[in-house]
Write a protein that holds these residues in place. Structure first.
Motif, PDB file in Angstrom:
ATOM      1  N   UNK A   1     -30.095 -21.797  53.180  1.00  0.00           N
ATOM      2  CA  UNK A   1     -29.873 -20.533  53.448  1.00  0.00           C
ATOM      3  C   UNK A   1     -30.948 -19.497  52.924  1.00  0.00           C
ATOM      4  N   UNK A   2     -31.999 -20.262  52.265  1.00  0.00           N
ATOM      5  CA  UNK A   2     -33.160 -19.410  51.631  1.00  0.00           C
ATOM      6  C   UNK A   2     -34.215 -19.571  52.254  1.00  0.00           C
ATOM      7  N   UNK A   3     -35.307 -19.115  51.786  1.00  0.00           N
ATOM      8  CA  UNK A   3     -36.614 -19.487  52.260  1.00  0.00           C
ATOM      9  C   UNK A   3     -37.575 -20.054  51.493  1.00  0.00           C
TER      10      UNK A   3
ATOM     11  N   UNK B   1     -33.775 -25.324  63.956  1.00  0.00           N
ATOM     12  CA  UNK B   1     -32.935 -24.514  63.108  1.00  0.00           C
ATOM     13  C   UNK B   1     -31.622 -24.496  63.895  1.00  0.00           C
ATOM     14  N   UNK B   2     -30.807 -24.138  63.146  1.00  0.00           N
ATOM     15  CA  UNK B   2     -29.358 -23.687  63.811  1.00  0.00           C
ATOM     16  C   UNK B   2     -28.778 -22.451  63.317  1.00  0.00           C
ATOM     17  N   UNK B   3     -27.533 -21.870  64.162  1.00  0.00           N
ATOM     18  CA  UNK B   3     -27.002 -20.873  63.675  1.00  0.00           C
ATOM     19  C   UNK B   3     -26.135 -20.906  62.525  1.00  0.00           C
ATOM     20  N   UNK B   4     -26.257 -19.998  61.578  1.00  0.00           N
ATOM     21  CA  UNK B   4     -25.579 -20.242  60.607  1.00  0.00           C
ATOM     22  C   UNK B   4     -25.188 -18.812  60.155  1.00  0.00           C
ATOM     23  N   UNK B   5     -24.077 -18.569  58.949  1.00  0.00           N
ATOM     24  CA  UNK B   5     -23.663 -17.445  58.430  1.00  0.00           C
ATOM     25  C   UNK B   5     -23.864 -17.159  57.051  1.00  0.00           C
ATOM     26  N   UNK B   6     -24.787 -16.121  56.523  1.00  0.00           N
ATOM     27  CA  UNK B   6     -24.886 -15.896  55.196  1.00  0.00           C
ATOM     28  C   UNK B   6     -24.600 -14.353  54.649  1.00  0.00           C
ATOM     29  N   UNK B   7     -23.660 -14.204  53.853  1.00  0.00           N
ATOM     30  CA  UNK B   7     -23.177 -12.772  53.571  1.00  0.00           C
ATOM     31  C   UNK B   7     -22.421 -12.269  54.724  1.00  0.00           C
ATOM     32  N   UNK B   8     -22.882 -11.005  55.118  1.00  0.00           N
ATOM     33  CA  UNK B   8     -22.386 -10.425  56.161  1.00  0.00           C
ATOM     34  C   UNK B   8     -22.751 -10.591  57.630  1.00  0.00           C
ATOM     35  N   UNK B   9     -24.070 -11.409  57.793  1.00  0.00           N
ATOM     36  CA  UNK B   9     -24.562 -11.512  59.015  1.00  0.00           C
ATOM     37  C   UNK B   9     -24.957 -12.877  59.480  1.00  0.00           C
ATOM     38  N   UNK B  10     -25.246 -13.146  60.514  1.00  0.00           N
ATOM     39  CA  UNK B  10     -25.744 -14.512  61.293  1.00  0.00           C
ATOM     40  C   UNK B  10     -27.096 -14.482  61.196  1.00  0.00           C
ATOM     41  N   UNK B  11     -27.474 -15.809  60.999  1.00  0.00           N
ATOM     42  CA  UNK B  11     -28.919 -15.922  60.894  1.00  0.00           C
ATOM     43  C   UNK B  11     -29.293 -17.452  61.521  1.00  0.00           C
ATOM     44  N   UNK B  12     -30.624 -17.712  61.355  1.00  0.00           N
ATOM     45  CA  UNK B  12     -31.113 -19.120  61.781  1.00  0.00           C
ATOM     46  C   UNK B  12     -31.258 -19.820  60.430  1.00  0.00           C
ATOM     47  N   UNK B  13     -30.868 -21.099  60.227  1.00  0.00           N
ATOM     48  CA  UNK B  13     -31.108 -21.871  58.972  1.00  0.00           C
ATOM     49  C   UNK B  13     -31.712 -23.325  59.361  1.00  0.00           C
TER      50      UNK B  13
ATOM     51  N   UNK C   1     -25.765 -11.588  47.967  1.00  0.00           N
ATOM     52  CA  UNK C   1     -25.797 -12.342  49.470  1.00  0.00           C
ATOM     53  C   UNK C   1     -26.891 -13.219  49.487  1.00  0.00           C
ATOM     54  N   UNK C   2     -27.598 -13.330  48.291  1.00  0.00           N
ATOM     55  CA  UNK C   2     -28.827 -14.096  48.362  1.00  0.00           C
ATOM     56  C   UNK C   2     -28.886 -15.476  47.391  1.00  0.00           C
ATOM     57  N   UNK C   3     -29.740 -16.159  47.618  1.00  0.00           N
ATOM     58  CA  UNK C   3     -29.752 -17.457  46.877  1.00  0.00           C
ATOM     59  C   UNK C   3     -30.077 -17.178  45.283  1.00  0.00           C
ATOM     60  N   UNK C   4     -29.446 -17.868  44.555  1.00  0.00           N
ATOM     61  CA  UNK C   4     -29.932 -17.968  42.968  1.00  0.00           C
ATOM     62  C   UNK C   4     -31.075 -18.875  42.562  1.00  0.00           C
TER      63      UNK C   4
ATOM     64  N   UNK D   1     -41.292 -26.046  44.412  1.00  0.00           N
ATOM     65  CA  UNK D   1     -40.996 -25.573  42.829  1.00  0.00           C
ATOM     66  C   UNK D   1     -39.751 -24.911  43.075  1.00  0.00           C
ATOM     67  N   UNK D   2     -38.746 -25.023  42.326  1.00  0.00           N
ATOM     68  CA  UNK D   2     -37.683 -24.363  42.059  1.00  0.00           C
ATOM     69  C   UNK D   2     -37.531 -23.475  40.732  1.00  0.00           C
ATOM     70  N   UNK D   3     -36.996 -22.241  40.948  1.00  0.00           N
ATOM     71  CA  UNK D   3     -36.941 -21.360  39.682  1.00  0.00           C
ATOM     72  C   UNK D   3     -35.434 -20.688  39.898  1.00  0.00           C
ATOM     73  N   UNK D   4     -34.840 -20.504  38.702  1.00  0.00           N
ATOM     74  CA  UNK D   4     -33.533 -19.959  38.628  1.00  0.00           C
ATOM     75  C   UNK D   4     -34.036 -18.252  38.777  1.00  0.00           C
ATOM     76  N   UNK D   5     -33.198 -17.717  39.641  1.00  0.00           N
ATOM     77  CA  UNK D   5     -33.402 -16.256  39.629  1.00  0.00           C
ATOM     78  C   UNK D   5     -32.033 -15.534  38.732  1.00  0.00           C
ATOM     79  N   UNK D   6     -32.693 -14.753  37.791  1.00  0.00           N
ATOM     80  CA  UNK D   6     -31.624 -14.288  36.753  1.00  0.00           C
ATOM     81  C   UNK D   6     -30.365 -13.618  37.280  1.00  0.00           C
TER      82      UNK D   6
END
Length: 204
Positions: free
Chosen positions: A158-160, A131-143, A187-190, A177-182
């Motif tokens: 950036x998702x899980x 994984x690598x350090x990355x930024x998502x929304x207001x915070x830092x995370x591991x991607x 700060x989350x994936x669609x 499988x991918x599903x569209x989130x309405x």
């Protein structure tokens, strides 16, 4: 002076030994020139001298798919099928500048297996071993690092993936499988990703 018969008689065992050695060496070389390829059900975009479509191959089930820039004489590829092939390899003495230095010839098609086509909301993801350090929304995370085919560059994910447990140090090939989130959070994936099948897990 020894007679010719006596000389030939003495030379016979040496000649026989030489012949046996040559036969054994030839047999070993012949066996060493054969290999087994697994050929994937889809080709991938790749670039040789110019953009082209490459077969996806690996030498064992736990290996990673790699682009195959040559062709296999005697083999007819049909998309949608996975093949196990026994092929003979021969070194080409003076290959063209833009050609392979190895000639591949089909010895035997061991198997041809129909693979189910993926639905429009299904895809294959290759997940990297670190994984690598990355930024998502207001915070830092591991991607996680992902790509959709072997010739692409790694990108941050950036998702899980629901149902998938990641272990650093391994490279994965996943069917998801991918599903569209309405109405996703700001700060989350669609898109929601769900594991269908872990195709492979390879120690890196």
């Amino acid at each position: 002076m020894k007679s010719i018969a006596t000389i030939l008689k003495g030379a016979a065992p040496a000649l026989a030994l030489f012949a046996m050695t040559q036969c054994t060496t030839a047999a070993s070389a012949s066996a060493g020139d054969e290999t087994t390829f697994i050929v994937g059900p889809q080709t991938a975009d790749c670039t040789g001298v110019a953009p082209m479509k490459c077969l996806q191959v690996k030498e064992n089930a736990s290996g990673d798919w790699t682009n195959f820039y040559s062709n296999i004489e005697g083999f007819t590829y049909e998309p949608g099928y996975e093949y196990v092939l026994k092929v003979k390899t021969e070194k080409i003495a003076n290959p063209p500048a833009d050609g392979s230095s190895i000639k591949y010839t089909l010895v035997k098609q061991v198997s041809k297996t129909k693979k189910k086509e993926m639905a429009s909301n299904e895809k294959t993801l290759i997940v990297g071993s670190q994984t690598v350090d990355c930024s998502a929304g207001a915070g830092r995370m591991k991607c996680m690092q992902v790509k959709e085919n072997a010739s692409e560059s790694w990108t941050n994910f950036y998702s899980n993936i629901e149902g998938f447990t990641y272990e650093p140090g391994y490279e994965y090939v996943l069917k998801v499988k991918t599903e569209k989130i309405v109405n996703p959070p700001a700060d989350a994936s669609s898109i929601k990703y769900t594991l269908i099948e872990q195709v492979s897990k390879t120690k890196k």
